[in-house]
Scaffold this motif. Structure first.
Motif, PDB file in Angstrom:
ATOM      1  N   PHE A  56      49.970   3.555  42.831  1.00 55.84           N
ATOM      2  CA  PHE A  56      49.797   3.160  44.056  1.00 55.84           C
ATOM      3  C   PHE A  56      49.285   4.121  44.804  1.00 55.84           C
ATOM      4  CE2 PHE A  56      54.666   2.179  43.680  1.00 55.84           C
ATOM      5  CZ  PHE A  56      54.556   0.991  44.776  1.00 55.84           C
ATOM      6  N   GLU A  57      48.840   4.879  44.579  1.00 58.09           N
ATOM      7  CA  GLU A  57      47.292   5.721  44.638  1.00 58.09           C
ATOM      8  C   GLU A  57      45.525   4.646  44.573  1.00 58.09           C
ATOM      9  OE1 GLU A  57      46.547   8.941  45.603  1.00 58.09           O
ATOM     10  OE2 GLU A  57      47.843   9.763  44.951  1.00 58.09           O
ATOM     11  N   LEU A  58      45.404   4.183  43.047  1.00 55.61           N
ATOM     12  CA  LEU A  58      44.834   2.925  43.426  1.00 55.61           C
ATOM     13  C   LEU A  58      44.951   2.084  44.359  1.00 55.61           C
ATOM     14  CD1 LEU A  58      42.679   1.753  41.600  1.00 55.61           C
ATOM     15  CD2 LEU A  58      44.608   0.680  40.326  1.00 55.61           C
ATOM     16  N   PHE A  59      45.867   1.207  44.615  1.00 52.69           N
ATOM     17  CA  PHE A  59      46.278   0.543  45.802  1.00 52.69           C
ATOM     18  C   PHE A  59      45.301   1.092  47.124  1.00 52.69           C
ATOM     19  CE2 PHE A  59      49.978  -2.080  43.209  1.00 52.69           C
ATOM     20  CZ  PHE A  59      49.163  -2.293  42.626  1.00 52.69           C
ATOM     21  N   GLY A  60      46.079   2.010  47.724  1.00 52.82           N
ATOM     22  CA  GLY A  60      45.909   2.841  48.612  1.00 52.82           C
ATOM     23  C   GLY A  60      44.154   2.944  48.527  1.00 52.82           C
ATOM     24  N   CYS A  61      43.918   3.334  47.324  1.00 54.55           N
ATOM     25  CA  CYS A  61      42.227   2.895  47.359  1.00 54.55           C
ATOM     26  C   CYS A  61      41.509   1.930  48.195  1.00 54.55           C
ATOM     27  CB  CYS A  61      41.404   3.731  46.389  1.00 54.55           C
ATOM     28  SG  CYS A  61      41.816   5.583  46.435  1.00 54.55           S
ATOM     29  N   ILE A  62      41.634   0.885  46.866  1.00 54.22           N
ATOM     30  CA  ILE A  62      41.288  -0.599  47.790  1.00 54.22           C
ATOM     31  C   ILE A  62      41.609  -0.816  48.985  1.00 54.22           C
ATOM     32  CG2 ILE A  62      42.009  -2.645  46.810  1.00 54.22           C
ATOM     33  CD1 ILE A  62      42.695  -2.268  43.918  1.00 54.22           C
ATOM     34  N   GLY A  63      43.057  -0.058  49.647  1.00 56.28           N
ATOM     35  CA  GLY A  63      43.044  -0.572  50.854  1.00 56.28           C
ATOM     36  C   GLY A  63      42.081  -0.082  51.605  1.00 56.28           C
ATOM     37  N   LEU A  64      41.432   1.357  51.412  1.00 56.37           N
ATOM     38  CA  LEU A  64      40.812   1.726  52.141  1.00 56.37           C
ATOM     39  C   LEU A  64      39.158   1.686  51.988  1.00 56.37           C
ATOM     40  CD1 LEU A  64      41.629   4.706  53.099  1.00 56.37           C
ATOM     41  CD2 LEU A  64      40.722   6.506  51.478  1.00 56.37           C
ATOM     42  N   LEU A  65      38.874   0.153  50.884  1.00 61.02           N
ATOM     43  CA  LEU A  65      38.046  -0.088  51.125  1.00 61.02           C
ATOM     44  C   LEU A  65      37.391  -1.282  51.415  1.00 61.02           C
ATOM     45  CD1 LEU A  65      36.447   0.572  47.760  1.00 61.02           C
ATOM     46  CD2 LEU A  65      35.313   2.162  49.329  1.00 61.02           C
ATOM     47  N   ARG A  66      38.659  -2.091  51.629  1.00 61.15           N
ATOM     48  CA  ARG A  66      38.657  -3.625  51.593  1.00 61.15           C
ATOM     49  C   ARG A  66      39.208  -4.236  53.490  1.00 61.15           C
ATOM     50  NH1 ARG A  66      41.157  -8.075  49.043  1.00 61.15           N
ATOM     51  NH2 ARG A  66      40.320  -9.404  50.473  1.00 61.15           N
ATOM     52  N   LEU A  67      39.601  -2.621  53.954  1.00 61.07           N
ATOM     53  CA  LEU A  67      40.666  -2.759  55.862  1.00 61.07           C
ATOM     54  C   LEU A  67      39.448  -3.256  56.075  1.00 61.07           C
ATOM     55  CD1 LEU A  67      44.242  -2.086  54.708  1.00 61.07           C
ATOM     56  CD2 LEU A  67      43.322  -4.003  54.968  1.00 61.07           C
ATOM     57  N   PRO A  68      39.735  -3.507  57.280  1.00 64.01           N
ATOM     58  CA  PRO A  68      38.131  -3.365  58.845  1.00 64.01           C
ATOM     59  C   PRO A  68      38.403  -2.139  59.348  1.00 64.01           C
ATOM     60  CG  PRO A  68      40.282  -4.754  58.897  1.00 64.01           C
ATOM     61  CD  PRO A  68      40.508  -4.722  57.877  1.00 64.01           C
ATOM     62  N   ASP A  69      39.358  -1.363  59.946  1.00 61.15           N
ATOM     63  CA  ASP A  69      38.755  -1.004  60.913  1.00 61.15           C
ATOM     64  C   ASP A  69      40.063   0.732  60.777  1.00 61.15           C
ATOM     65  OD1 ASP A  69      41.315  -1.083  61.324  1.00 61.15           O
ATOM     66  OD2 ASP A  69      40.780  -1.418  63.419  1.00 61.15           O
ATOM     67  N   MET A  70      39.304   1.949  60.968  1.00 65.12           N
ATOM     68  CA  MET A  70      40.041   2.654  61.100  1.00 65.12           C
ATOM     69  C   MET A  70      41.804   2.844  60.784  1.00 65.12           C
ATOM     70  SD  MET A  70      40.307   6.139  62.390  1.00 65.12           S
ATOM     71  CE  MET A  70      41.719   7.246  62.281  1.00 65.12           C
ATOM     72  N   TYR A  71      41.709   2.087  61.623  1.00 65.44           N
ATOM     73  CA  TYR A  71      44.292   1.659  61.572  1.00 65.44           C
ATOM     74  C   TYR A  71      44.290   1.658  60.947  1.00 65.44           C
ATOM     75  CZ  TYR A  71      41.991   3.132  66.668  1.00 65.44           C
ATOM     76  OH  TYR A  71      41.341   4.034  67.981  1.00 65.44           O
ATOM     77  N   ASN A  72      43.939   0.193  59.979  1.00 62.67           N
ATOM     78  CA  ASN A  72      44.228  -0.008  59.306  1.00 62.67           C
ATOM     79  C   ASN A  72      44.148   0.638  57.808  1.00 62.67           C
ATOM     80  OD1 ASN A  72      45.012  -2.673  60.409  1.00 62.67           O
ATOM     81  ND2 ASN A  72      43.417  -3.082  61.241  1.00 62.67           N
ATOM     82  N   ARG A  73      43.089   0.924  57.411  1.00 60.36           N
ATOM     83  CA  ARG A  73      42.894   2.060  56.775  1.00 60.36           C
ATOM     84  C   ARG A  73      44.143   2.646  56.552  1.00 60.36           C
ATOM     85  NH1 ARG A  73      36.375   1.758  57.126  1.00 60.36           N
ATOM     86  NH2 ARG A  73      36.220  -0.349  56.103  1.00 60.36           N
ATOM     87  N   LEU A  74      43.788   3.406  57.955  1.00 62.83           N
ATOM     88  CA  LEU A  74      45.189   4.840  58.232  1.00 62.83           C
ATOM     89  C   LEU A  74      46.398   4.627  57.522  1.00 62.83           C
ATOM     90  CD1 LEU A  74      44.611   7.895  59.082  1.00 62.83           C
ATOM     91  CD2 LEU A  74      44.902   7.057  60.947  1.00 62.83           C
ATOM     92  N   GLN A  75      46.370   2.795  57.290  1.00 62.50           N
ATOM     93  CA  GLN A  75      47.666   2.741  57.060  1.00 62.50           C
ATOM     94  C   GLN A  75      48.277   2.457  55.698  1.00 62.50           C
ATOM     95  OE1 GLN A  75      50.275   0.075  58.349  1.00 62.50           O
ATOM     96  NE2 GLN A  75      49.664  -0.196  60.661  1.00 62.50           N
ATOM     97  N   ALA A  76      47.170   1.827  55.121  1.00 72.25           N
ATOM     98  CA  ALA A  76      47.355   1.896  53.234  1.00 72.25           C
ATOM     99  C   ALA A  76      47.418   3.256  52.784  1.00 72.25           C
ATOM    100  CB  ALA A  76      45.778   1.507  53.164  1.00 72.25           C
ATOM    101  N   ALA A  77      46.007   4.189  53.907  1.00 74.63           N
ATOM    102  CA  ALA A  77      45.615   5.963  53.248  1.00 74.63           C
ATOM    103  C   ALA A  77      47.644   6.585  53.068  1.00 74.63           C
ATOM    104  CB  ALA A  77      44.540   6.214  53.990  1.00 74.63           C
ATOM    105  N   THR A  78      47.690   6.410  54.435  1.00 72.71           N
ATOM    106  CA  THR A  78      49.218   7.192  54.401  1.00 72.71           C
ATOM    107  C   THR A  78      50.168   6.682  53.437  1.00 72.71           C
ATOM    108  OG1 THR A  78      48.815   7.145  56.829  1.00 72.71           O
ATOM    109  CG2 THR A  78      50.982   8.089  55.801  1.00 72.71           C
ATOM    110  N   LYS A  79      50.323   5.541  53.646  1.00 72.19           N
ATOM    111  CA  LYS A  79      52.034   4.826  52.357  1.00 72.19           C
ATOM    112  C   LYS A  79      51.168   5.372  51.199  1.00 72.19           C
ATOM    113  CE  LYS A  79      53.566   1.626  56.505  1.00 72.19           C
ATOM    114  NZ  LYS A  79      51.954   1.581  57.200  1.00 72.19           N
ATOM    115  N   CYS A  80      50.288   4.636  51.214  1.00 69.14           N
ATOM    116  CA  CYS A  80      50.369   4.197  49.273  1.00 69.14           C
ATOM    117  C   CYS A  80      50.449   5.515  48.760  1.00 69.14           C
ATOM    118  CB  CYS A  80      49.605   3.710  49.101  1.00 69.14           C
ATOM    119  SG  CYS A  80      49.575   1.663  49.146  1.00 69.14           S
ATOM    120  N   VAL A  81      49.344   7.007  49.647  1.00 71.10           N
ATOM    121  CA  VAL A  81      48.717   7.912  48.714  1.00 71.10           C
ATOM    122  C   VAL A  81      49.914   8.542  49.301  1.00 71.10           C
ATOM    123  CG1 VAL A  81      47.403  10.146  49.433  1.00 71.10           C
ATOM    124  CG2 VAL A  81      46.159   7.724  48.784  1.00 71.10           C
TER     125      VAL A  81
END
Lengths: 117, 161
Positions: free
Chosen positions: A16-41
């Protein structure tokens, strides 16, 4: 036996940490990245901690890892909320293709705009 | 009276963190817990609510619900992130909550952050929350409240109010 179950938890956590990191790289803006970072991490770290607890049992390391789980679970969403709100007040834009931004609308209409910190 | 309870809870927490019974650690823990209780002891919990067992039962159920939602949220993020076309329609929507107390609203905001595709951005005094939704299905306040808030609100009301 507990060792193997612990390893499974750690593996899921790292995944899940890996998914979070991929999300951090792929998603477009700050808020979307925050979503991936919060949940997965959050779940990833909790998984790893719980795995460590299962492998170590009730000794100094294991109990500390177990106590860390609820702490992370409570503080991580709070930190995300603070970051999102701070970013919006400081004027970080949403992605151009975003559907709507009711927060921005309301800030304009109600004159509630707060100065950037 | 409540502060004594806070002190005991935080001291138990300290004991779990250190897991030793040497006198210097116990003393350091007592000082730290005392300071914490003095600084942060001003919360407005009504005492009679602490003695109602059904609130704890609902809280236990709530923890499991939250864990389940959190797992779903992670799979949801994984799906969106790994999908080559990245199916996202992000936006900030406004929802309404009928919860009154600060503690309940804080829990609600935190829970919303852990559920699939939503992240709370701000809370207003008159009971509105601004939610960043990764896949906006409706911009209407009532409909969005039905979809995001109501699941948790019902249980949080039983726990805190």
């Amino acid at each position: 036996m507990n060792d193997y179950i612990g390893l499974v938890f750690i593996f899921i956590g790292v995944l899940f940490e890996l998914f979070g990191c991929i999300g951090l790289l792929r998603l477009p803006d700050m808020y979307n990245r925050l979503q991936a970072a919060t949940k997965c991490v959050t779940l990833g770290t909790c998984g790893i901690m719980f795995g460590i607890f299962l492998m170590q049992g009730f000794n100094e390391i294991g109990v500390k890892a177990l106590v860390a789980v609820p702490l992370i679970f409570i503080t991580s969403p709070t930190a995300a909320h603070a970051l999102a709100r701070g970013a919006h007040i400081a004027g970080v834009r949403l992605w151009q293709k975003s559907v709507c931004d009711r927060y921005e609308d309301d800030k304009k209409h109600m004159g509630k705009e707060k100065p950037a910190p | 009276m409540l502060r004594v309870l806070y002190f005991i809870v935080s001291y138990i927490f300290w004991l779990l963190m250190t897991l030793s019974l040497e006198w210097d650690r116990l003393a350091a823990g007592a000082v730290v817990c005392l300071l914490t209780t003095m600084i942060f002891g001003k919360t407005s919990i009504q005492k009679h609510k602490l003695l109602q067992p059904q609130r704890y039962c609902w809280a236990a159920y709530y923890v499991f619900l939250l864990l389940w939602e959190c797992l779903k949220a992670n799979l949801d993020v994984a799906y969106r992130v790994l999908h080559p076309a990245m199916p996202i329609h992000p936006g900030i929507v406004k929802v309404r909550t009928s919860l009154k107390s600060d503690l309940a609203r804080t829990s609600l905001a935190n829970s919303i952050t852990m559920t699939p595709g939503t992240l709370s951005v701000d809370v207003t005094d008159d009971g509105y929350l601004y939610i960043h939704w990764i896949n906006v299905k409706t911009q209407d306040v009532e409909e969005a409240s039905q979809k995001i808030v109501v699941v948790f609100e019902k249980i949080l009301k039983r726990i805190f109010e």
